[in-house]
Design a protein around this motif. Sequence first.
Motif, short mmCIF file in Angstrom:
data_model
loop_
_atom_site.label_atom_id
_atom_site.label_comp_id
_atom_site.label_asym_id
_atom_site.label_seq_id
_atom_site.Cartn_x
_atom_site.Cartn_y
_atom_site.Cartn_z
N VAL A 8 28.04 48.34 55.17
CA VAL A 8 28.19 46.92 54.90
C VAL A 8 27.62 46.65 53.51
O VAL A 8 26.40 46.84 53.30
CB VAL A 8 27.44 46.06 55.94
N PRO A 9 28.45 46.28 52.56
CA PRO A 9 27.96 46.08 51.19
C PRO A 9 27.01 44.90 51.09
O PRO A 9 27.06 43.96 51.88
CB PRO A 9 29.25 45.80 50.39
N GLU A 10 26.09 44.98 50.13
CA GLU A 10 25.15 43.88 49.90
C GLU A 10 25.85 42.79 49.11
O GLU A 10 26.50 43.05 48.10
CB GLU A 10 23.94 44.39 49.13
N TRP A 11 25.71 41.55 49.59
CA TRP A 11 26.33 40.41 48.93
C TRP A 11 25.40 39.92 47.83
O TRP A 11 24.28 39.49 48.10
CB TRP A 11 26.60 39.30 49.94
N ILE A 12 25.85 39.98 46.60
CA ILE A 12 25.05 39.56 45.45
C ILE A 12 25.71 38.35 44.79
O ILE A 12 26.89 38.41 44.43
CB ILE A 12 24.89 40.69 44.42
N VAL A 13 24.95 37.28 44.66
CA VAL A 13 25.46 36.07 44.02
C VAL A 13 25.19 36.13 42.53
O VAL A 13 24.04 36.30 42.11
CB VAL A 13 24.82 34.80 44.63
N ILE A 14 26.25 36.02 41.74
CA ILE A 14 26.12 36.06 40.28
C ILE A 14 26.35 34.65 39.73
O ILE A 14 27.39 34.04 39.99
CB ILE A 14 27.14 37.03 39.66
N PRO A 15 25.40 34.10 38.98
CA PRO A 15 25.58 32.75 38.40
C PRO A 15 26.80 32.72 37.49
O PRO A 15 27.16 33.73 36.88
CB PRO A 15 24.29 32.53 37.61
N PRO A 16 27.45 31.57 37.37
CA PRO A 16 28.61 31.46 36.49
C PRO A 16 28.21 31.57 35.02
O PRO A 16 27.06 31.33 34.66
CB PRO A 16 29.15 30.06 36.80
#
Length: 207
Positions: A8-16
């Motif tokens: 299960v891949p790690e969900w990483i939030v990248i700022p715009p």
Amino acid sequence: MKEIGGEVPEWIVIPPMKGPYGDQILERKSFQVNSWAISKKADKDKIIRILSMLEYLFTDKEAYPYFAYGLKGIHWDLVDGKVKNKTPELSKDMREKYQWVEHYKMARRGDDAEYFSFQNPKTAEAFNDNQKYVAPTLPGNLLTTDPSDTLAADRQRFINESLVKFMTGKDPLSNWDNFLKTLDTKFDMQKYKDTAVKQFKEAGLIK
């Protein structure tokens, strides 16, 4: 995901990315779409009372949980001073017993994390991160058409069609001044400007 990819891949939030003027947004807030019908027989005073009631349903902090979630102590409760939606935790029997409440749930805001039951901390975190980059609604969205402005629809159509022609190169930018002149002479652009200024002043956006 684990069955297909092995993990299960790690969900990483990248700022715009930041724009040329320093803006860093994903989108702008839009008005929530709800359909409400008001009888054409309603007079002005009644219409104002109806609209006041709708505003109350969506904006009153104490009333909102009752209209959005249901019965306090069953569908929601206060935990550490904050509203906690308990509906996802109800058993099947309890859901069926209080199913009648669903008919009375009216006001549900589109950005309500509790209503959408973001139980997973990562999901809630991603939602909060997203909201940081949602810019305010553009002022133009607050405008309503003046009923006496008979050219409103034709004016807007002319503007839209002209802008498409400019952007696609069908009309050269050298015709821009003529475009503005046509708006003033044929479509009474000043009437629209006067309406916009009046409404912006009433909304406190300009003095």
